[in-house]
Write a protein that holds these residues in place. Structure first.
Motif: not given
Length: 814
Positions: A444, A451, A453, A456, A561-562
């Motif tokens: 990550d 969480p 995506l 990111r 978590r993602q």
């Protein structure tokens, strides 16, 4: 002139074994010098008619080994000695020794099974039992057996039990190097660490103690992962006279080299390392080891398709490896973050990755190879391998017969997990898909972020903006993702289809598309059938559909978590071929009734749900039967007596059908009687007499009446039902009604005596007997004496055998 190493004494025996047998197993402890001396010894001896390829399990170790050998020859890397790792190569036409990471060898074998131009293959650090090493060895052994019996093969290990490997290699010679190690004192905790204590804090305190008690040499600290390393680094900041150097696989190469370099003048080096420092790497001047006693391993759950990193206690083999690092250059000390009494509870060896890891990549490589029974040291579990093949079929890498497809061959050529390779190819390549693949393959890049995506992806594109938005960005990870994305974009033809982030994620994880459950809590059912959840109040917590790209692996309900948002239209666009209608007729535990519906489904997800108004009667009856199996049968007294009679005959050998509850529920005998019964109340009203009689048929009923009559007829002609639902068949009858009966009544082919409960005129039990003549002789007189006082108006003859049966009272005045 190079200095001598312990391995030098074993090299003549190794060369002789290879000259005679072409294969050998070399066992040598860390620090013996096997990694850098063995390839050079083979080259000097002129063994093998081609390049020498040595496999290393880690990129850092591969680079370091190649650099050390090149330095020994006085050459730059890329001349006689080179290396190839993912995304980087330093080789030339002059290269004779090539150090590669394990996946590189698999690609070499799949491209050219004869390994043309290669004369020897060396497996270094085989005790780590990585999946690629096990596969590589199995493939090389098959190649040697079929194509290249001249190929030299050396398997090198530090702690592995060498005998099974030697046996796998056809009883190859085993050579052992004793190594050279200085004494290492081991110091344990006086008592086990408190269960509530934080390992990082306890490890930092132990490092401070070690630095104070051992004033000379560097300190090597073993921790499970980057998170613990960073926390311990923060706790040790300002430690007098020391410089703290982290060392883990995901670091930039320059930072890794700094951890391996000598300490700055006047300072002691404290290296905070993962298991990467256990074997291959040489870290100079280490005199003290602090072992936190933890190791991080990947555990894979095939049914859920989820892999998770778990932190476990080290094994005895790992602890000994770590301890040995303190005795390389002088006498040393090893501090262990556990008590001496706990040592016996440690496992002997860590599990091989083939026993606990994700086998999807292995299954793909086996399909490319063409199947067959490869000679694995530890064969993969058939069930786990089957789940991996099922995923590959879903990813279109295998056809329904399990054969590799063209798409599967394309996936195998990509340096990605098949999930991510499938996504990259089906999305048509391009920068966005390549970046997403790199993000999902890396750790990550954000710390402590929600969480989502999308956050990111945005951070990789513009880390500065993410930081201005209050995100904590791991810049090193971002740079690795960007570099990998560029490489992946070059590897795939660029024809992007303009898919959204959610659609691309759904291509990679068709089994992790989540549909929100009813209720306020942010919980989803995943298309693969598992459950997932996240904390309330997060950006995606209200999302109806999402794709969970990272979960913690909890088998009951995983924590997301993602993830990334997905609309139903986007799902239909990429997985429309897998969405279809199904007719569902089943018993609902929640509603306690038969439910008939038509549902539009994607895997375990129900996208549309409607009443099935014209469900076939047989389907409804079968659903009702399932309901009966859950709630059980409601036996009337008459049905229970009938079933007990049948059971008695069956126990006596009669060929009557089984009418027990288990048999009735297991078969279809009840189906004709369930028409129109939908609710629990209606099912409980089912009378079992008719289904049981139907099972018996006319002949069975006649035989049953003959062997186990339903009633006993008293001398007065009254029919008393026989109860067969006990240890022995029995009746209840008034004592006076049996006057004159001198032979005990029996039933069944074995003439079982009836168990008679004799009743008083008031219907109370007086005596239970299975021997009526004996009762008349032995007990009747006492009963008569008692009954005459209680029921004086009823006859109580002195000789019941000669008396007439009766239920009447005596006339008044007699």
């Amino acid at each position: 002139m190079q200095h001598s190493l312990p391995i030098d004494e074993a090299l003549p025996a190794l060369i002789a074994a290879l000259q005679s047998r072409r294969m050998a197993v070399l066992q040598a402890p860390p620090g013996a010098g096997k990694t850098t001396r063995v390839p050079l010894a083979l080259l000097e001896a002129g063994l093998g008619s081609g390049r020498i390829v040595m496999l290393e399990p880690r990129r850092l170790a591969a680079r370091a080994a190649a650099e050390r050998m090149a330095e020994t020859l006085g050459e730059p890397v890329g001349q006689t000695v080179g290396y190839r790792i993912r995304g980087e190569a330093k080789v030339s036409r002059a290269t004779r020794i090539e150090v590669v990471t394990e996946g590189i060898l698999t690609r070499m074998l799949q491209t050219d099974p004869s390994l043309d131009g290669i004369g020897a293959v060396i497996f270094d650090e085989f005790h780590e039992r990585s999946l690629n090493a096990d596969l590589g060895l199995a493939l090389v052994l098959e190649v040697r057996a079929a194509l290249r019996d001249d190929l030299l093969l050396v398997v090198m290990s530090a702690t592995l039990d060498a005998a099974p490997v030697a046996a796998l290699l056809g009883d190859a010679p085993m050579i052992t190097s004793a190594g050279r190690a200085f004494p290492v004192e081991t110091r344990w905790l006086p008592r086990p660490l408190d269960a509530r204590a934080r390992v990082d804090q306890a490890a930092a305190a132990l490092v401070v103690q070690a630095v104070e008690e051992c004033p000379e040499g560097g300190v090597l600290v073993f921790l499970p992962g980057e998170g613990e390393i960073r926390r311990v680094e923060g706790l040790l900041k300002g430690l007098r006279g020391c410089e703290i150097r982290p060392l883990f696989g995901a670091m930039e190469f320059a930072a890794q080299r700094a951890a391996l370099a000598p300490a700055s003048p006047g300072l002691r080096k404290v290296v905070l390392a993962t298991a990467i420092a256990e074997t291959s790497l040489t870290i100079p001047d280490i005199r003290v080891v602090v072992d936190a006693g933890r190791a991080r391993r990947a555990r894979y759950d095939a049914p859920s398709g989820m892999a998770r990193l778990v932190t476990e206690r080290v094994t005895r083999a790992e602890a000994e490896q770590r301890r040995g690092r303190a005795g390389r250059v002088a006498e040393g000390v090893c501090y262990r973050l556990w008590s001496k009494g706990e040592e016996g509870g440690l496992a002997a060896y860590p599990p091989a990755e083939i026993e606990a890891g994700d086998l999807t990549g292995l299954a793909l490589e086996l399909a490319v190879w063409g199947g067959g029974d490869l000679p694995f040291l530890t064969p993969p579990h058939p069930g786990v391998l089957g789940e991996a093949r099922a995923l590959l079929t879903a990813l279109e890498a295998l056809d329904v017969a399990g054969r590799i497809t063209d798409h599967g061959r394309a996936l195998s050529a990509l340096p990605l997990h098949p999930r991510l390779g499938h996504m990259l190819l089906r999305a048509g390549g391009g920068a966005e898909a390549a970046t997403l693949a790199a993000v999902l393959a890396e750790r990550d890049p954000l710390r402590g972020a929600p969480p989502d995506l999308a956050l990111r992806m945005a951070a990789v594109k513009d880390p500065g903006r993410a930081e201005r938005d209050g995100r904590e960005v791991h810049r090193g990870t971002v740079e690795r993702i960007r570099a990998e994305a560029k490489r992946l974009a070059r590897a795939v033809p660029d024809a992007p289809l303009g898919l959204s982030l959610g659609q691309m994620a759904a291509l990679a994880y068709p089994d992790r598309v989540g549909l929100r459950r009813k209720g306020d809590a942010p919980r989803w059912v995943l298309s693969g059938g598992k459950g997932a959840a996240m904390a309330a109040g997060l950006p995606l917590s209200g999302q109806r559909l999402l794709v969970a790209t990272d979960l913690d692996g909890d088998l009951r309900e995983a924590t997301i978590r993602q993830a990334v948002a997905l609309t139903e239209a986007e799902l239909r666009a990429v997985h429309g071929g897998r969405i279809g209608w199904r007719a569902l007729c089943e018993w609902s535990k929640r509603d306690n009734r038969v439910v008939a519906r038509k549902q539009e489904c994607f895997g375990a997800l129900v996208l549309d749900d409607r009443h099935w108004t014209d469900a076939p009667p047989e389907a409804l009856a079968r659903a009702a039967l399932d309901g009966l199996r859950q709630i059980g049968l409601n036996w009337s007294a008459a049905a229970r007596r009938l079933a007990a009679r049948v059971d008695l005959c069956r126990r006596d050998g009669s060929a009557l059908p089984d009418v027990s509850e288990a048999a009735l529920l297991a078969g279809d005998a009840l189906l004709p009687y369930l028409s129109g019964k939908r609710s629990e109340a209606e099912l409980r009203s089912l009378d079992l007499l008719e289904p049981i009689r139907a099972l018996l048929g006319w002949d069975g009923a006649q035989l049953l009446d003959q062997l186990t009559p339903s009633h006993f007829e008293t001398p007065l002609g009254r029919r008393v039902p026989i109860d067969y639902d006990g240890e022995a068949p029995g009746i209840e009858v008034r004592l006076q009604e049996l006057f004159g009966v001198t032979v005990h009544p029996t039933v069944g082919p074995k003439r079982l005596p009836l168990r008679i409960t004799l009743l008083s005129p008031g219907g109370k039990s007086v005596q239970v007997t299975s021997d009526l003549p004996g009762f008349w002789t032995n007990s009747y007189a006492d009963v008569r004496r008692d009954m005459r006082g209680r029921y004086p108006r009823h006859p109580w003859p002195e000789d019941p055998r000669a008396a007439d049966p009766t239920t009447r009272t005596k006339p008044r005045g007699t």
